[in-house]
Design a protein around this motif. Structure first.
Motif, PDB file in Angstrom:
ATOM      1  N   LEU A  94       0.825  -1.204   0.000  1.00 49.41           N
ATOM      2  CA  LEU A  94       0.000   0.000   0.000  1.00 49.41           C
ATOM      3  C   LEU A  94       0.861   1.256   0.000  1.00 49.41           C
ATOM      4  O   LEU A  94       1.665   1.467   0.916  1.00 49.41           O
ATOM      5  N   SER A  95       0.686   2.097  -1.000  1.00 48.61           N
ATOM      6  CA  SER A  95       1.410   3.361  -1.085  1.00 48.61           C
ATOM      7  C   SER A  95       0.565   4.462  -0.453  1.00 48.61           C
ATOM      8  O   SER A  95      -0.649   4.522  -0.663  1.00 48.61           O
ATOM      9  N   ILE A  96       1.216   5.338   0.322  1.00 48.85           N
ATOM     10  CA  ILE A  96       0.516   6.444   0.989  1.00 48.85           C
ATOM     11  C   ILE A  96       0.885   7.733   0.275  1.00 48.85           C
ATOM     12  O   ILE A  96       1.971   8.291   0.480  1.00 48.85           O
ATOM     13  N   GLY A  97       0.013   8.226  -0.597  1.00 48.30           N
ATOM     14  CA  GLY A  97       0.310   9.436  -1.355  1.00 48.30           C
ATOM     15  C   GLY A  97      -0.431  10.662  -0.888  1.00 48.30           C
ATOM     16  O   GLY A  97      -0.039  11.789  -1.164  1.00 48.30           O
ATOM     17  N   SER A  98      -1.527  10.482  -0.140  1.00 48.49           N
ATOM     18  CA  SER A  98      -2.379  11.601   0.258  1.00 48.49           C
ATOM     19  C   SER A  98      -1.793  12.410   1.412  1.00 48.49           C
ATOM     20  O   SER A  98      -1.394  11.857   2.449  1.00 48.49           O
ATOM     21  N   THR A  99      -1.749  13.721   1.231  1.00 45.61           N
ATOM     22  CA  THR A  99      -1.319  14.618   2.310  1.00 45.61           C
ATOM     23  C   THR A  99      -2.310  14.573   3.463  1.00 45.61           C
ATOM     24  O   THR A  99      -1.936  14.678   4.639  1.00 45.61           O
ATOM     25  N   ILE A 100      -3.602  14.425   3.142  1.00 43.58           N
ATOM     26  CA  ILE A 100      -4.628  14.353   4.183  1.00 43.58           C
ATOM     27  C   ILE A 100      -4.377  13.171   5.106  1.00 43.58           C
ATOM     28  O   ILE A 100      -4.468  13.288   6.335  1.00 43.58           O
ATOM     29  N   LEU A 101      -4.031  12.018   4.539  1.00 44.40           N
ATOM     30  CA  LEU A 101      -3.759  10.843   5.362  1.00 44.40           C
ATOM     31  C   LEU A 101      -2.564  11.072   6.272  1.00 44.40           C
ATOM     32  O   LEU A 101      -2.560  10.645   7.428  1.00 44.40           O
ATOM     33  N   ARG A 102      -1.546  11.745   5.753  1.00 48.07           N
ATOM     34  CA  ARG A 102      -0.363  11.993   6.579  1.00 48.07           C
ATOM     35  C   ARG A 102      -0.661  12.959   7.713  1.00 48.07           C
ATOM     36  O   ARG A 102       0.053  12.996   8.712  1.00 48.07           O
ATOM     37  N   ARG A 103      -1.739  13.736   7.572  1.00 45.50           N
ATOM     38  CA  ARG A 103      -2.193  14.583   8.682  1.00 45.50           C
ATOM     39  C   ARG A 103      -3.118  13.819   9.622  1.00 45.50           C
ATOM     40  O   ARG A 103      -3.153  14.067  10.821  1.00 45.50           O
ATOM     41  N   GLU A 104      -3.899  12.896   9.065  1.00 48.40           N
ATOM     42  CA  GLU A 104      -4.848  12.133   9.880  1.00 48.40           C
ATOM     43  C   GLU A 104      -4.163  11.136  10.801  1.00 48.40           C
ATOM     44  O   GLU A 104      -4.652  10.865  11.901  1.00 48.40           O
ATOM     45  N   LEU A 105      -3.057  10.562  10.363  1.00 47.34           N
ATOM     46  CA  LEU A 105      -2.378   9.546  11.172  1.00 47.34           C
ATOM     47  C   LEU A 105      -1.963  10.066  12.555  1.00 47.34           C
ATOM     48  O   LEU A 105      -2.246   9.410  13.567  1.00 47.34           O
ATOM     49  N   PRO A 106      -1.302  11.244  12.652  1.00 57.75           N
ATOM     50  CA  PRO A 106      -0.998  11.776  13.986  1.00 57.75           C
ATOM     51  C   PRO A 106      -2.262  12.066  14.797  1.00 57.75           C
ATOM     52  O   PRO A 106      -2.275  11.878  16.022  1.00 57.75           O
ATOM     53  N   LEU A 107      -3.337  12.507  14.119  1.00 56.48           N
ATOM     54  CA  LEU A 107      -4.599  12.755  14.820  1.00 56.48           C
ATOM     55  C   LEU A 107      -5.150  11.453  15.406  1.00 56.48           C
ATOM     56  O   LEU A 107      -5.699  11.447  16.516  1.00 56.48           O
TER      57      LEU A 107
END
Length: 321
Positions: A94-107
């Motif tokens: 699974l590739s993580i390309g979304s900036t939103i996801l990279r913000r959601e993970l710490p949340l």
């Protein structure tokens, strides 16, 4: 006993199907009302996969089984990461390309830690439920703001979400599915809880264990279906996003319900064992997804899946705690 198992399976199947129809109808009504695809994607579609957990937790809390309700949340979050993303990554890295996801993970990590603070004293009360619900509203508003910012940057997750919104559905049909979905969600959640209790008593399982195992896995089926479908279509960010969003909604909205409905003492095993497994698995996901490669490899998927099997095995070995 066999009847209870059969009714539980029927209840879980109805739960998944009715949640899908409720989301389908709600998204179509919202679109017909002129609500933007961005808002629909970040609210109705994002929350839809947590509908089974929400209904089951509310039903369990109304029956005075707060341990089952909270166990459902913790068990579902563990299953979402270790089982669902584990299987998805085994199918295809699974590739993580979304900036939103990279913000959601710490949340996701922040709300997980907050849950630990609220559960620390082995009592989950009305004030804790209020805190989580207020944070839930704040989270939705924050994600809408972030999504609007990223929309201009053509974030891949938003495009994938918008493609899932039903098109060309008239209001009569949409409202019909909303009503059918709601009614069947209520019926199926009652079926699941009542028959899970019968099975738990037969095997000597505690209320907490039944929430962490059978119910948690069953209510995670929508995320499993959505994530595997996303992987098969090459929508990796959608697959991961479904899990992250569901885990956050589970802690803030679904866990908040038992506190509002049935404030009570909870099992000491929640903070002595299960919370730490959820925190550990969540931390593992963050390290994998935000590493240099920004991907979850097949080996890492295998690690997640083995962790899930080990945890479930331990729970079934200690069915009474």
């Amino acid at each position: 006993m066999l009847i209870a198992v059969g009714l539980l399976i029927v209840g879980l199947a109805l739960l998944v199907w009715s949640a899908d129809k409720l989301v389908y109808g709600s998204a179509a009504v919202a679109k017909n009302m002129g609500i933007s695809p961005l808002v629909i994607g970040m609210t109705i579609l994002a929350m839809g996969s947590s509908a089974p957990e929400m209904m089951v937790s509310a039903t369990a809390a109304l029956d005075g089984k707060t341990d089952t309700a909270i166990g459902n949340v913790i068990g579902s979050n563990i299953a979402n990461i270790a089982l669902i993303l584990g299987i998805a990554a085994l199918i295809k890295p699974l590739s993580i390309g979304s900036t939103i996801l990279r913000r959601e993970l710490p949340l996701m990590m922040i709300v997980t830690v907050i849950a630990g603070f609220l559960l620390w004293d082995n009592y989950f009360g009305f004030s804790e439920g209020i805190i989580l619900m207020v944070l839930f509203v704040g989270f939705i508003l924050m994600m809408l703001k972030i999504s609007k910012e990223e929309k201009n940057n053509n974030d891949v997750l938003l495009d994938q979400q918008e493609s899932e919104i039903p098109d060309g559905v008239d209001n009569k049909k949409a409202i019909f599915w909303v009503i059918v979905g709601l009614i069947l969600l209520l019926i199926s959640s009652k079926l699941v809880v009542d028959n899970a209790v019968i099975i738990a008593k037969f095997f000597g399982m505690s209320d907490l264990i039944i929430g962490l195992t059978i119910i948690a896995i069953g209510t995670s089926l929508p995320e499993l279906a959505a994530s595997v479908a996303g992987v098969m279509k090459g929508e990796d960010d959608m697959a991961v996003g479904n899990v992250i969003g569901s885990n956050i909604f589970n802690i803030l909205a679904v866990m908040g319900l038992p506190g509002l409905i049935n404030p009570s003492m909870i099992s000491e095993h929640i903070m002595g064992r299960d919370f730490w497994v959820m925190l550990g698995i969540s931390t593992l996901l963050v390290l994998m997804a935000l590493g240099k490669s920004r991907r979850i490899s097949r080996i890492e998927g295998g690690i997640l899946f083995v962790c899930f099997l080990a945890y479930q095995g331990y729970l079934f070995y200690n069915v009474s705690s």
